[in-house]
Design an enzyme around this catalytic site. Structure first.
Site, short mmCIF file in Angstrom:
data_model
loop_
_atom_site.label_atom_id
_atom_site.label_comp_id
_atom_site.label_asym_id
_atom_site.label_seq_id
_atom_site.Cartn_x
_atom_site.Cartn_y
_atom_site.Cartn_z
N TYR A 84 11.45 -1.07 2.86
CA TYR A 84 10.16 -1.00 2.17
C TYR A 84 10.14 -2.06 1.08
CZ TYR A 84 6.38 0.64 -0.79
OH TYR A 84 5.24 0.71 -1.54
N HIS A 123 2.82 -1.72 0.96
CA HIS A 123 1.44 -1.36 0.65
C HIS A 123 0.76 -2.56 -0.01
CE1 HIS A 123 3.48 2.58 0.73
NE2 HIS A 123 2.36 2.98 1.30
#
Length: 166
Positions: A84, A123
């Site tokens: 991530y 994101h």
């Protein structure tokens, strides 16, 4: 311990990508850069995860100035790992010099070398067209939209971008 360096010569200047900083030096550098780059104050867990990610968290130096970083978190799910990207940022004066690309390429290279890494994801705020274009150039795709993801940002929505490796 001397940091491990990847060196890229760009526009007759030297840009160093480092992943061998001590934990305290890495944390301090990330805190200084993040205060300049992002409208969010990160919690201790962010810095802990960034340090625990080892070589997947990197700093970029232009001459002797720390000008960018990529901070990742490794998420182990059984025998597999998802990477991530918590943040990737370069100070405004040093953008468009290939530093962000070099940081991302360095992490993607590590991911390709480890057969346990199945994907890389992050994101991106829905109105951040520049970031969307940047990641699309590296074969990231929108896999989800999360409404009201950000608490103190407008718009509060984000896309989840992912690059599948295996």
């Amino acid at each position: 311990m001397e940091p491990a360096l990847n060196i890229l010569v760009l526009m007759e200047e030297t840009i160093r990508i480092c992943d061998g900083e001590s934990a305290s030096d890495l944390r301090q550098s990330l805190q200084r850069l993040n205060a300049c780059l992002f409208p969010v104050k990160y919690k201790d867990t962010y810095y802990r995860d960034a340090v625990l990610a080892g070589s997947y968290t990197k700093l970029a130096f232009y001459k002797d100035a720390c000008v960018g970083n990529i901070a990742c978190r490794l998420e182990e799910t059984g025998p597999y790992i998802r990477v991530y990207i918590m943040t990737l940022g370069v100070l405004p004066s040093y953008r468009r010099m290939g530093i962000g690309s070099k940081l991302l390429q360095s992490v993607l290279g590590l991911c390709q070398q480890d057969p346990r890494v199945v994907d890389v994801y992050l994101h991106v705020q829905t109105n951040n067209d520049e970031a969307m274009e940047f990641y699309k150039n590296f074969d990231f795709q929108i896999v989800d939209t999360i409404f009201n993801y950000y608490i103190r940002l407008d718009p509060p929505d984000c896309y989840v971008l992912s690059r599948r490796l295996r």
